[in-house]
Scaffold this motif. Structure first.
Motif, mmCIF file in Angstrom:
data_model
loop_
_atom_site.group_PDB
_atom_site.id
_atom_site.type_symbol
_atom_site.label_atom_id
_atom_site.label_comp_id
_atom_site.label_asym_id
_atom_site.label_seq_id
_atom_site.Cartn_x
_atom_site.Cartn_y
_atom_site.Cartn_z
ATOM 1 N N ALA A 1 -36.592 10.062 40.739
ATOM 2 C CA ALA A 1 -37.372 10.970 41.592
ATOM 3 C C ALA A 1 -38.800 10.440 41.784
ATOM 4 O O ALA A 1 -39.358 10.499 42.887
ATOM 5 N N MET A 2 -39.378 9.871 40.721
ATOM 6 C CA MET A 2 -40.736 9.311 40.836
ATOM 7 C C MET A 2 -40.743 8.135 41.813
ATOM 8 O O MET A 2 -41.603 8.025 42.688
ATOM 9 N N LYS A 3 -39.783 7.239 41.639
ATOM 10 C CA LYS A 3 -39.715 6.072 42.539
ATOM 11 C C LYS A 3 -39.392 6.492 43.963
ATOM 12 O O LYS A 3 -39.888 5.905 44.929
ATOM 13 N N LEU A 4 -38.570 7.521 44.087
ATOM 14 C CA LEU A 4 -38.188 7.993 45.420
ATOM 15 C C LEU A 4 -39.397 8.621 46.119
ATOM 16 O O LEU A 4 -39.579 8.443 47.332
ATOM 17 N N ASN A 5 -40.201 9.311 45.356
ATOM 18 C CA ASN A 5 -41.417 9.895 45.937
ATOM 19 C C ASN A 5 -42.321 8.792 46.498
ATOM 20 O O ASN A 5 -42.803 8.876 47.640
ATOM 21 N N GLU A 6 -42.502 7.732 45.698
ATOM 22 C CA GLU A 6 -43.341 6.609 46.178
ATOM 23 C C GLU A 6 -42.716 5.983 47.425
ATOM 24 O O GLU A 6 -43.409 5.642 48.385
ATOM 25 N N TYR A 7 -41.399 5.845 47.410
ATOM 26 C CA TYR A 7 -40.684 5.245 48.545
ATOM 27 C C TYR A 7 -40.886 6.086 49.808
ATOM 28 O O TYR A 7 -41.145 5.554 50.898
ATOM 29 N N CYS A 8 -40.759 7.406 49.662
ATOM 30 C CA CYS A 8 -40.891 8.296 50.827
ATOM 31 C C CYS A 8 -42.302 8.191 51.415
ATOM 32 O O CYS A 8 -42.477 8.160 52.639
ATOM 33 N N ILE A 9 -43.289 8.110 50.547
ATOM 34 C CA ILE A 9 -44.674 8.020 51.037
ATOM 35 C C ILE A 9 -44.885 6.685 51.760
ATOM 36 O O ILE A 9 -45.375 6.635 52.882
ATOM 37 N N ARG A 10 -44.462 5.614 51.118
ATOM 38 C CA ARG A 10 -44.694 4.282 51.714
ATOM 39 C C ARG A 10 -43.922 4.078 53.006
ATOM 40 O O ARG A 10 -44.362 3.372 53.900
ATOM 41 N N ASN A 11 -42.737 4.712 53.102
ATOM 42 C CA ASN A 11 -41.872 4.455 54.262
ATOM 43 C C ASN A 11 -41.812 5.632 55.234
ATOM 44 O O ASN A 11 -40.980 5.654 56.141
ATOM 45 N N ASP A 12 -42.690 6.608 55.008
ATOM 46 C CA ASP A 12 -42.789 7.762 55.892
ATOM 47 C C ASP A 12 -41.431 8.466 56.063
ATOM 48 O O ASP A 12 -41.019 8.809 57.170
ATOM 49 N N VAL A 13 -40.743 8.662 54.940
ATOM 50 C CA VAL A 13 -39.458 9.378 54.969
ATOM 51 C C VAL A 13 -39.736 10.884 54.893
ATOM 52 O O VAL A 13 -40.419 11.343 53.991
ATOM 53 N N LYS A 14 -39.193 11.618 55.852
ATOM 54 C CA LYS A 14 -39.446 13.069 55.892
ATOM 55 C C LYS A 14 -38.192 13.893 55.615
ATOM 56 O O LYS A 14 -38.240 15.108 55.510
ATOM 57 N N TYR A 15 -37.040 13.200 55.598
ATOM 58 C CA TYR A 15 -35.772 13.897 55.362
ATOM 59 C C TYR A 15 -34.982 13.112 54.321
ATOM 60 O O TYR A 15 -34.887 11.887 54.409
ATOM 61 N N LEU A 16 -34.459 13.811 53.338
ATOM 62 C CA LEU A 16 -33.703 13.128 52.283
ATOM 63 C C LEU A 16 -32.388 13.838 52.023
ATOM 64 O O LEU A 16 -32.367 15.050 51.793
ATOM 65 N N GLN A 17 -31.325 13.080 52.062
ATOM 66 C CA GLN A 17 -30.044 13.651 51.640
ATOM 67 C C GLN A 17 -29.730 13.136 50.237
ATOM 68 O O GLN A 17 -29.760 11.929 49.998
ATOM 69 N N ILE A 18 -29.481 14.064 49.336
ATOM 70 C CA ILE A 18 -29.088 13.699 47.975
ATOM 71 C C ILE A 18 -27.659 14.201 47.783
ATOM 72 O O ILE A 18 -27.396 15.407 47.844
ATOM 73 N N VAL A 19 -26.741 13.270 47.559
ATOM 74 C CA VAL A 19 -25.329 13.643 47.407
ATOM 75 C C VAL A 19 -24.918 13.442 45.947
ATOM 76 O O VAL A 19 -24.966 12.324 45.429
ATOM 77 N N PHE A 20 -24.518 14.514 45.298
ATOM 78 C CA PHE A 20 -24.011 14.406 43.924
ATOM 79 C C PHE A 20 -22.534 14.006 44.003
ATOM 80 O O PHE A 20 -21.730 14.676 44.661
ATOM 81 N N HIS A 21 -22.216 12.928 43.319
ATOM 82 C CA HIS A 21 -20.898 12.324 43.504
ATOM 83 C C HIS A 21 -20.431 11.760 42.172
ATOM 84 O O HIS A 21 -21.170 11.726 41.204
ATOM 85 N N GLY A 22 -19.211 11.238 42.135
ATOM 86 C CA GLY A 22 -18.726 10.638 40.910
ATOM 87 C C GLY A 22 -17.857 9.437 41.224
ATOM 88 O O GLY A 22 -18.035 8.816 42.262
ATOM 89 N N GLY A 23 -16.835 9.194 40.422
ATOM 90 C CA GLY A 23 -16.149 10.088 39.504
ATOM 91 C C GLY A 23 -16.084 11.509 40.042
ATOM 92 O O GLY A 23 -16.115 11.748 41.229
ATOM 93 N N GLU A 24 -15.967 12.417 39.118
ATOM 94 C CA GLU A 24 -15.938 13.830 39.488
ATOM 95 C C GLU A 24 -17.272 14.464 39.073
ATOM 96 O O GLU A 24 -17.574 14.568 37.881
ATOM 97 N N PRO A 25 -18.083 14.892 40.049
ATOM 98 C CA PRO A 25 -19.420 15.389 39.719
ATOM 99 C C PRO A 25 -19.426 16.685 38.898
ATOM 100 O O PRO A 25 -20.420 16.998 38.253
ATOM 101 N N LEU A 26 -18.299 17.428 38.894
ATOM 102 C CA LEU A 26 -18.286 18.654 38.092
ATOM 103 C C LEU A 26 -18.065 18.370 36.604
ATOM 104 O O LEU A 26 -18.047 19.288 35.784
ATOM 105 N N LEU A 27 -17.932 17.095 36.247
ATOM 106 C CA LEU A 27 -17.922 16.752 34.819
ATOM 107 C C LEU A 27 -19.349 16.737 34.264
ATOM 108 O O LEU A 27 -19.554 16.738 33.050
ATOM 109 N N TRP A 28 -20.327 16.656 35.149
ATOM 110 C CA TRP A 28 -21.738 16.756 34.737
ATOM 111 C C TRP A 28 -22.013 18.214 34.386
ATOM 112 O O TRP A 28 -21.295 19.114 34.859
#
Ligand code: SF4
Length: 423
Positions: free
Chosen positions: A48-75
Motif C-alpha cells: 500500500a505504501m509503494k502503491l501510494n507513491e506509484y499513484c502520486i508519481r504516475n497520476d493514477v486516480k482509479y485503482l482496482q484491487i482484486v482479491f484472488h488466489g488460489g481461493e481467496p476465502l481461505l484468507w
C-alpha cells in the motif's frame, strides 16, 4: 506512458478445489509450491505504501484491487478488514474498486455481509450444469462442487452479488448452457475461453486441424449461444458478447482478450513478488517469474520487465498476420497466453484466430441484417465473409512486423532458466 491501474492480489496460494484446467495448479507451472500459503498483512502494508507513491508519481486516480488466489476465502476475515482499511488510509485521492473472485464453496452469510460492508464486489466461478461443472470443478477428494456453488450464488444474490464467470466447455450443448444460465437468474455473466496455446491445445481442438477453415469449435459453439441470447427478450448481460458488439461498433474498449487497449494489470504474489498476469503461467513453468518483489522494488520496476512490456502492449505488439488482419482492432491478436508456441514464443496469432474471425463475422453480419438499410449505409461497418477474411490473412503481407518487436515476441520461446531468475 505505462500505468498499472489493476492489481490482482494472490492472498492465498492454495485452493480448496482442484479444478482440472486451473492455470495455477494444473497447467504447466508448479512454482506456487515455493510460495507462502497466505499473504501477510506486512506485505499488504508495504504494498500500500509503494502503491501510494506509484499513484502520486504516475497520476493514477482509479485503482482496482482484486482479491484472488488460489481461493481467496481461505484468507481470514480479519485480513480483509485490515487490508481495506490499510489501502483506504494509505492511498488518498484515488477511487477504489475492490473486487474478489471466489469458487464460492465456503461463501456463507458471514462472508457475504463482510464483503458488502467492505464494498468488495464478489464474482463467483461456475461452469454450467451439474454433470459438467462437477467434472472439472472438484474438491481434492474428487467430489463435485456444484451444489455448494449453487447455494453460494443464491446467497450472493441476496447481498447484490450478481456476477458469474464461466469457462467455455464444448461438452455442454449451447441450449443446455443457456438454460442453466437462465436458471441462475443473475444479471451479469461472463465467458472465458479456456487457457491453452499451440503446444497445449484447449479442449476441442485437433492438432492437425488448428486454424484450418472448417475447424472452429469455439466459434461454432459461441454463435449458437449468441443466437439464443439475442432472441431472449429478458437476456442477462454476457460481457464477452457485449464487448464484441461494442468493438464492432467502433468503441474504444477492451480487455486482455479483445480490443486494442493496453493491459495495466499486475499480480502481487503471497510473498510480495510483483509479476505479470498469472493466466500467462499456462505457457510454461516460471514464465512470469522475475526478480521483483515489493519489499525491494518500486512498482515502476515492473514496467521494465520484458514480459510485462509484451503483456501491457499485447494488442499492439502483434504477429505479422495480425498486423495485416482487418479485424485486428476488434481481436487485438487475442489474449497473449493463447498466442504462445515453443517454436515462436508469442509471435503467433491467437490459437482462437479462425474462431474469432468466424464469430466476429457472424455477429457483424447479424448486426447489419437487423438494421434498416439507411442506417446500415451510415455505419462504418460492412458485411464480412469468413472464408475471404481467412484467405486475406494468409496472403496479405503489405505491412511488415518491426524487427525489434518480432525479436521480443520470439524471445519467450526459450526456457525460463535463460531469463536469469533468482527468486
Ligand atoms: S483474427 Fe487472427 S489474424 Fe486477426 S488479429 Fe485476431 S489473431 Fe490476428
Amino acid at each position: 506512458m505505462k500505468k498499472i491501474t489493476s492489481f490482482v492480489l494472490k492472498v492465498a496460494s492454495r485452493c480448496n478445489l482442484n479444478c482440472s484446467y486451473c492455470y495455477m495448479y494444473n497447467l504447466g507451472d508448479n512454482t506456487y509450491l515455493s510460495q507462502p500459503k497466505f499473504m501477510s498483512i506486512e506485505t499488504i502494508t508495504i504494498f500500500a505504501m509503494k502503491l501510494n507513491e506509484y499513484c502520486i508519481r504516475n497520476d493514477v486516480k482509479y485503482l482496482q484491487i482484486v482479491f484472488h488466489g488460489g481461493e481467496p476465502l481461505l484468507w481470514s476475515m480479519d485480513n480483509y478488514k485490515k487490508s481495506v482499511e490499510i489501502f483506504t488510509k494509505t492511498i488518498k485521492n484515488v477511487t477504489f474498486d475492490f473486487a474478489l473472485q471466489t469458487n464460492g464453496v465456503t461463501l456463507d452469510d458471514k462472508w457475504c455481509q463482510l464483503f458488502k460492508n467492505l464494498n468488495i464486489r464478489v464474482g463467483i466461478s461456475m461452469d454450467g450444469p451439474k454433470k459438467h461443472h462437477d467434472k472439472y470443478r472438484v474438491f481434492h477428494n474428487g467430489k463435485g462442487s456444484y451444489d455448494k456453488v449453487m447455494t453460494a450464488i443464491e446467497r450472493g444474490k441476496k447481498y447484490g452479488f450478481n456476477s458469474i464467470l464461466s469457462v467455455v466447455n464444448l461438452d455442454i450443448s449451447p441450449e443446455e448452457f443457456y438454460d442453466e444460465l437462465k436458471n441462475l437468474d443473475v444479471q451479469n455473466f461472463n465467458l472465458l475461453l479456456p487457457d491453452g496455446h499451440y503446444d497445449n491445445l484447449p479442449d476441442g481442438f485437433h492438432s492437425d486441424k488448428v486454424n484450418t477453415i472448417d475447424h472452429t469449435p469455439y466459434a461454432d459453439w459461441l454463435i449458437e449461444v449468441f443466437k439464443i441470447w439475442k432472441t431472449d427478450t429478458n437476456r442477462p448481460m454476457i460481457r464477452f458478447f457485449r464487448t464484441l458488439i461494442e468493438l464492432i461498433m467502433g468503441e474504444q474498449i477492451g480487455d486482455q482478450m479483445l480490443g486494442t487497449l493496453t493491459n495495466g494489470v499486475a499480480v502481487l504474489e503471497t510473498n510480495g513478488a510483483l509479476e505479470v498476469s498469472d493466466s500467462i503461467r499456462a505457457c510454461y513453468e516460471g514464465i512470469t517469474r522475475n526478480n521483483l518483489n515489493i519489499f525491494n522494488n518500486s512498482i515502476e520496476d515492473l514496467h521494465d520487465d520484458p514480459l510485462f512490456e509484451i503483456y501491457f502492449n499485447s494488442h499492439s505488439m502483434l504477429n505479422e498476420k495480425c498486423i495485416n488482419c482487418l479485424l485486428s482492432n476488434i481481436c487485438g491478436g487475442g489474449f497473449l497466453g493463447n498466442r504462445y508456441s515453443n517454436e515462436n514464443g508469442f509471435d503467433n496469432p491467437t490459437i482462437y484466430c479462425y474462431d474469432t474471425i468466424k464469430l466476429v463475422s457472424f455477429i457483424q453480419n447479424d448486426i447489419l441484417s437487423s438494421l434498416p438499410n439507411d442506417i446500415n449505409n451510415s455505419l462504418e461497418i460492412h458485411s464480412l465473409d469468413y472464408a475471404e477474411m481467412v484467405h486475406e490473412i494468409n496472403i496479405s503481407t503489405s505491412s511488415k512486423i518491426d524487427k525489434s518487436i518480432k525479436n521480443k515476441l520470439n524471445s519467450f520461446k526459450s526456457n525460463v532458466k535463460e531469463r536469469n531468475i533468482t527468486c
